[in-house]
Scaffold this motif. Structure first.
Motif, PDB file in Angstrom:
ATOM      1  N   GLU A  83      12.236  -2.514   7.997  1.00  0.00           N
ATOM      2  CA  GLU A  83      13.539  -3.172   7.846  1.00  0.00           C
ATOM      3  C   GLU A  83      14.283  -2.608   6.634  1.00  0.00           C
ATOM      4  OE1 GLU A  83      16.755  -5.706   8.708  1.00  0.00           O
ATOM      5  OE2 GLU A  83      15.102  -4.977   9.924  1.00  0.00           O
ATOM      6  N   ASP A  84      13.546  -2.371   5.528  1.00  0.00           N
ATOM      7  CA  ASP A  84      14.156  -1.736   4.352  1.00  0.00           C
ATOM      8  C   ASP A  84      14.773  -0.395   4.741  1.00  0.00           C
ATOM      9  OD1 ASP A  84      13.421  -3.774   2.605  1.00  0.00           O
ATOM     10  OD2 ASP A  84      11.846  -2.617   1.602  1.00  0.00           O
ATOM     11  N   ALA A  85      14.027   0.402   5.485  1.00  0.00           N
ATOM     12  CA  ALA A  85      14.493   1.730   5.896  1.00  0.00           C
ATOM     13  C   ALA A  85      15.723   1.621   6.782  1.00  0.00           C
ATOM     14  CB  ALA A  85      13.377   2.484   6.614  1.00  0.00           C
ATOM     15  N   ARG A  86      15.741   0.638   7.644  1.00  0.00           N
ATOM     16  CA  ARG A  86      16.890   0.450   8.542  1.00  0.00           C
ATOM     17  C   ARG A  86      18.137   0.066   7.753  1.00  0.00           C
ATOM     18  NH1 ARG A  86      18.876  -3.599  11.712  1.00  0.00           N
ATOM     19  NH2 ARG A  86      17.170  -5.030  11.299  1.00  0.00           N
ATOM     20  N   VAL A  87      17.970  -0.857   6.795  1.00  0.00           N
ATOM     21  CA  VAL A  87      19.100  -1.269   5.964  1.00  0.00           C
ATOM     22  C   VAL A  87      19.610  -0.074   5.151  1.00  0.00           C
ATOM     23  CG1 VAL A  87      19.807  -2.712   4.011  1.00  0.00           C
ATOM     24  CG2 VAL A  87      18.416  -3.687   5.843  1.00  0.00           C
ATOM     25  N   PHE A  88      18.677   0.685   4.570  1.00  0.00           N
ATOM     26  CA  PHE A  88      19.046   1.865   3.783  1.00  0.00           C
ATOM     27  C   PHE A  88      19.835   2.849   4.640  1.00  0.00           C
ATOM     28  CE2 PHE A  88      17.287   5.659   1.176  1.00  0.00           C
ATOM     29  CZ  PHE A  88      18.404   5.658   0.346  1.00  0.00           C
ATOM     30  N   ALA A  89      19.372   3.098   5.848  1.00  0.00           N
ATOM     31  CA  ALA A  89      20.073   4.011   6.763  1.00  0.00           C
ATOM     32  C   ALA A  89      21.464   3.478   7.102  1.00  0.00           C
ATOM     33  CB  ALA A  89      19.257   4.228   8.032  1.00  0.00           C
ATOM     34  N   ASP A  90      21.575   2.162   7.323  1.00  0.00           N
ATOM     35  CA  ASP A  90      22.886   1.559   7.607  1.00  0.00           C
ATOM     36  C   ASP A  90      23.843   1.761   6.439  1.00  0.00           C
ATOM     37  OD1 ASP A  90      22.070   0.672  10.093  1.00  0.00           O
ATOM     38  OD2 ASP A  90      21.867  -1.438   9.499  1.00  0.00           O
ATOM     39  N   VAL A  91      23.342   1.528   5.231  1.00  0.00           N
ATOM     40  CA  VAL A  91      24.184   1.686   4.041  1.00  0.00           C
ATOM     41  C   VAL A  91      24.596   3.148   3.869  1.00  0.00           C
ATOM     42  CG1 VAL A  91      24.240   1.541   1.522  1.00  0.00           C
ATOM     43  CG2 VAL A  91      23.294  -0.352   2.853  1.00  0.00           C
ATOM     44  N   LEU A  92      23.647   4.063   4.062  1.00  0.00           N
ATOM     45  CA  LEU A  92      23.968   5.485   3.909  1.00  0.00           C
ATOM     46  C   LEU A  92      25.031   5.947   4.895  1.00  0.00           C
ATOM     47  CD1 LEU A  92      20.564   7.232   3.185  1.00  0.00           C
ATOM     48  CD2 LEU A  92      22.412   6.696   1.599  1.00  0.00           C
ATOM     49  N   SER A  93      25.107   5.297   6.038  1.00  0.00           N
ATOM     50  CA  SER A  93      26.114   5.686   7.025  1.00  0.00           C
ATOM     51  C   SER A  93      27.523   5.350   6.553  1.00  0.00           C
ATOM     52  CB  SER A  93      25.832   5.040   8.381  1.00  0.00           C
ATOM     53  OG  SER A  93      26.093   3.651   8.327  1.00  0.00           O
ATOM     54  N   ASN A  94      27.650   4.412   5.625  1.00  0.00           N
ATOM     55  CA  ASN A  94      28.955   4.055   5.061  1.00  0.00           C
ATOM     56  C   ASN A  94      28.762   3.395   3.696  1.00  0.00           C
ATOM     57  OD1 ASN A  94      31.614   3.520   4.589  1.00  0.00           O
ATOM     58  ND2 ASN A  94      31.858   2.047   6.239  1.00  0.00           N
ATOM     59  N   PRO A  95      28.451   4.194   2.658  1.00  0.00           N
ATOM     60  CA  PRO A  95      28.158   3.615   1.347  1.00  0.00           C
ATOM     61  C   PRO A  95      29.361   2.981   0.661  1.00  0.00           C
ATOM     62  CG  PRO A  95      28.157   6.010   1.227  1.00  0.00           C
ATOM     63  CD  PRO A  95      28.299   5.641   2.673  1.00  0.00           C
ATOM     64  N   ARG A  96      30.556   3.212   1.180  1.00  0.00           N
ATOM     65  CA  ARG A  96      31.759   2.608   0.589  1.00  0.00           C
ATOM     66  C   ARG A  96      32.137   1.274   1.248  1.00  0.00           C
ATOM     67  NH1 ARG A  96      35.528   6.435  -2.179  1.00  0.00           N
ATOM     68  NH2 ARG A  96      34.309   8.303  -2.569  1.00  0.00           N
ATOM     69  N   ALA A  97      31.375   0.863   2.232  1.00  0.00           N
ATOM     70  CA  ALA A  97      31.693  -0.370   2.954  1.00  0.00           C
ATOM     71  C   ALA A  97      31.569  -1.586   2.037  1.00  0.00           C
ATOM     72  CB  ALA A  97      30.757  -0.544   4.147  1.00  0.00           C
ATOM     73  N   PRO A  98      32.453  -2.553   2.216  1.00  0.00           N
ATOM     74  CA  PRO A  98      32.306  -3.796   1.456  1.00  0.00           C
ATOM     75  C   PRO A  98      30.928  -4.402   1.735  1.00  0.00           C
ATOM     76  CG  PRO A  98      34.390  -3.766   2.644  1.00  0.00           C
ATOM     77  CD  PRO A  98      33.590  -2.584   3.129  1.00  0.00           C
ATOM     78  N   GLY A  99      30.268  -4.860   0.718  1.00  0.00           N
ATOM     79  CA  GLY A  99      28.949  -5.465   0.885  1.00  0.00           C
ATOM     80  C   GLY A  99      27.800  -4.485   0.840  1.00  0.00           C
ATOM     81  N   ALA A 100      28.082  -3.199   0.662  1.00  0.00           N
ATOM     82  CA  ALA A 100      27.006  -2.202   0.649  1.00  0.00           C
ATOM     83  C   ALA A 100      26.037  -2.427  -0.507  1.00  0.00           C
ATOM     84  CB  ALA A 100      27.586  -0.788   0.590  1.00  0.00           C
ATOM     85  N   MET A 101      26.554  -2.715  -1.701  1.00  0.00           N
ATOM     86  CA  MET A 101      25.669  -2.938  -2.848  1.00  0.00           C
ATOM     87  C   MET A 101      24.826  -4.195  -2.630  1.00  0.00           C
ATOM     88  SD  MET A 101      24.646  -1.607  -5.748  1.00  0.00           S
ATOM     89  CE  MET A 101      25.882  -0.574  -6.517  1.00  0.00           C
ATOM     90  N   ALA A 102      25.416  -5.224  -2.069  1.00  0.00           N
ATOM     91  CA  ALA A 102      24.668  -6.455  -1.783  1.00  0.00           C
ATOM     92  C   ALA A 102      23.567  -6.183  -0.762  1.00  0.00           C
ATOM     93  CB  ALA A 102      25.602  -7.548  -1.276  1.00  0.00           C
ATOM     94  N   ALA A 103      23.861  -5.357   0.221  1.00  0.00           N
ATOM     95  CA  ALA A 103      22.848  -5.007   1.220  1.00  0.00           C
ATOM     96  C   ALA A 103      21.691  -4.276   0.556  1.00  0.00           C
ATOM     97  CB  ALA A 103      23.462  -4.147   2.324  1.00  0.00           C
ATOM     98  N   CYS A 104      22.002  -3.353  -0.334  1.00  0.00           N
ATOM     99  CA  CYS A 104      20.948  -2.631  -1.059  1.00  0.00           C
ATOM    100  C   CYS A 104      20.108  -3.588  -1.894  1.00  0.00           C
ATOM    101  CB  CYS A 104      21.553  -1.577  -1.979  1.00  0.00           C
ATOM    102  SG  CYS A 104      22.317  -0.185  -1.141  1.00  0.00           S
TER     103      CYS A 104
END
Length: 144
Positions: free
Chosen positions: A18-39
């Motif tokens: 799940e960590d890897a999936r979230v990381f991959a999601d964030v990497l696909s759009n690191p500028r998205a609102p909420g990206a830091m919170a997701a990390c």
């Protein structure tokens, strides 16, 4: 999808997969609102730090974003890399300010700053004396 659920606090990663999936999601759009919170919701500390670092370095206000990265090496590296970016853009004041947050990388960060200044001085002196630099160890005199 996970990014948006995490940003809303709807779920927390509970496994390395799940960590890897979230990381991959964030990497696909690191500028998205909420990206830091997701990390920040990633459980594995190394994956979390790497994720936060990627997000911080993809923001306009890197100083503020680096302050949100987990304390330790990832935060120190964030300030160091952000300082390097500011230096490359010619914003020396920002580079010095960011360098102050580089923690264990502070000596390296400071060295990179003064080396840049030294290279500029070296280039000006070489131009003044008709010397063209061919590399760090070689120079050719263009005129006598």
């Amino acid at each position: 999808m996970t990014l948006w659920l995490l940003a809303l606090g709807c779920t927390t990663p509970a496994s390395p997969a799940e960590d890897a999936r979230v990381f991959a999601d964030v990497l696909s759009n690191p500028r998205a609102p909420g990206a830091m919170a997701a990390c920040s919701a990633i459980v594995d500390t190394n994956t979390q730090g790497e994720c936060q670092l990627k997000v911080a370095l993809n923001t306009e206000d890197r100083a503020a974003a680096c302050g949100e990265v987990r304390k330790g090496l990832y935060r120190d590296e964030c300030y160091f890399l952000a300082s390097e970016g500011a230096r490359r853009k010619g914003d020396i004041e920002a580079a010095v300010s960011l360098c102050r947050g580089a923690g264990v990388f502070l000596p390296d960060c400071q060295q990179h700053l003064w080396q840049g200044d030294l290279r500029r001085v070296d280039a000006r002196l070489a131009d003044d004396h008709g010397v063209r630099r061919l590399g760090p160890e070689r120079a050719v005199r263009l005129r006598e």
